[in-house]
Scaffold this motif. Structure first.
Motif, PDB file in Angstrom:
ATOM      1  N   UNK A   1       0.833  -1.214   0.000  1.00 60.14           N
ATOM      2  CA  UNK A   1       0.000   0.000   0.000  1.00 60.14           C
ATOM      3  C   UNK A   1       0.860   1.254   0.000  1.00 60.14           C
ATOM      4  N   UNK A   2       1.866   1.268   0.872  1.00 62.58           N
ATOM      5  CA  UNK A   2       2.732   2.455   0.976  1.00 62.58           C
ATOM      6  C   UNK A   2       3.555   2.642  -0.298  1.00 62.58           C
ATOM      7  N   UNK A   3       4.066   1.524  -0.854  1.00 67.79           N
ATOM      8  CA  UNK A   3       4.852   1.612  -2.084  1.00 67.79           C
ATOM      9  C   UNK A   3       4.007   2.185  -3.230  1.00 67.79           C
ATOM     10  N   UNK A   4       2.732   1.799  -3.268  1.00 64.08           N
ATOM     11  CA  UNK A   4       1.827   2.344  -4.291  1.00 64.08           C
ATOM     12  C   UNK A   4       1.568   3.826  -4.045  1.00 64.08           C
ATOM     13  N   UNK A   5       1.408   4.173  -2.775  1.00 67.59           N
ATOM     14  CA  UNK A   5       1.097   5.558  -2.411  1.00 67.59           C
ATOM     15  C   UNK A   5       2.253   6.501  -2.736  1.00 67.59           C
TER      16      UNK A   5
END
Length: 256
Positions: A86-90
């Protein structure tokens, strides 16, 4: 112990993550993936340590680790991996491989699990192999919850001097099955044959619901075979109420 666990995790988490990248890219990481590794590794390290703390993986006593702790480890690794995605996508990490995440999760469970359960496994192997020739060979009558608890006690408590060599149980579905490495060798009525087969020296009844008459019959059969006979019970005993207990002490003191 807790500090050692933190130190081991701080070393093993990066090792698992780096290995996942190398495995995914056949040991030849493209430059873009090296950047992804450098950017996401600190994030993963924080997330995974936090998840391990949140699920209590630094608070349990390893000698009593079991399935509950194994499930917690799976949840901690899985949730930290999901949050990393999720964070990598964000933050728009480009070409971030989901395959790396899967490989890393598998490796993390293996490595982090070994630090927590490896010592327990090693202790079990040592206690199983050490000085078995001095222990009395035991047949456990009943392969239910009480029987499994008795087996665990023979392995945990060396002072008992007991080694379980077989179960006897009337449940057909358990016939010839192995429970924690100990085989169900027959039915309870096969006691005589089981004694010869396992060279047992002690029989322990671990069936709370066994009728007294049947217990007496088994005790007599054991006596005839020269087998020591014991009963294992799990019981919850109510203590006397405080007022009654105090009154009993007062009466005892008055009588003296």
């Amino acid at each position: 112990m807790r500090r050692a666990a933190y130190a081991a995790d701080l070393l093993l988490i990066p090792i698992a993550y780096l290995t996942a990248f190398l495995a995914r890219w056949d040991m030849l990481m493209p430059l873009a993936q090296r950047r992804n590794l450098i950017v996401t590794l600190p994030i993963l390290l924080v997330l995974r340590i936090a998840a391990l703390r949140q699920f209590g993986l630094y608070d349990f006593y390893w000698a009593y680790a079991g399935m509950d702790e194994a499930v917690r480890l799976l949840l901690a690794v899985g949730s930290s991996s999901a949050l990393l995605v999720v964070i990598a996508t964000f933050i728009n990490v480009r070409d971030f491989s989901r395959g790396v995440i899967v490989i890393d999760a598998v490796l993390a469970v293996m490595l982090l699990g070994f630090t927590r359960f490896g010592l327990l496994m090693f202790q079990h192997l040592i206690s199983s192999a050490g000085a078995d020739y001095k222990k009395s060979r035991v047949l456990i009558l009943g392969a239910g919850d009480a029987g499994v608890a008795m087996l665990a006690e023979t392995r945990r408590n060396r002072a008992l001097g007991l080694k379980a060599v077989g179960f006897l149980d009337d449940d057909r579905q358990k016939r010839n099955m192995s429970i924690h490495g100990v085989r169900v060798v027959g039915r309870i009525c096969d006691l005589g044959t089981a004694i010869t087969k396992t060279r047992a020296e002690v029989a322990i009844v671990a069936i709370p619901s066994l009728a007294p008459q049947r217990r007496s019959e088994i005790a007599e059969q054991c006596h005839d075979a020269g087998l020591r006979f014991k009963t294992f019970e799990l019981a919850l005993i109510d203590e006397p109420e405080a007022a009654s207990y105090s009154e009993a002490i007062s009466q005892s003191a008055s009588a003296d």
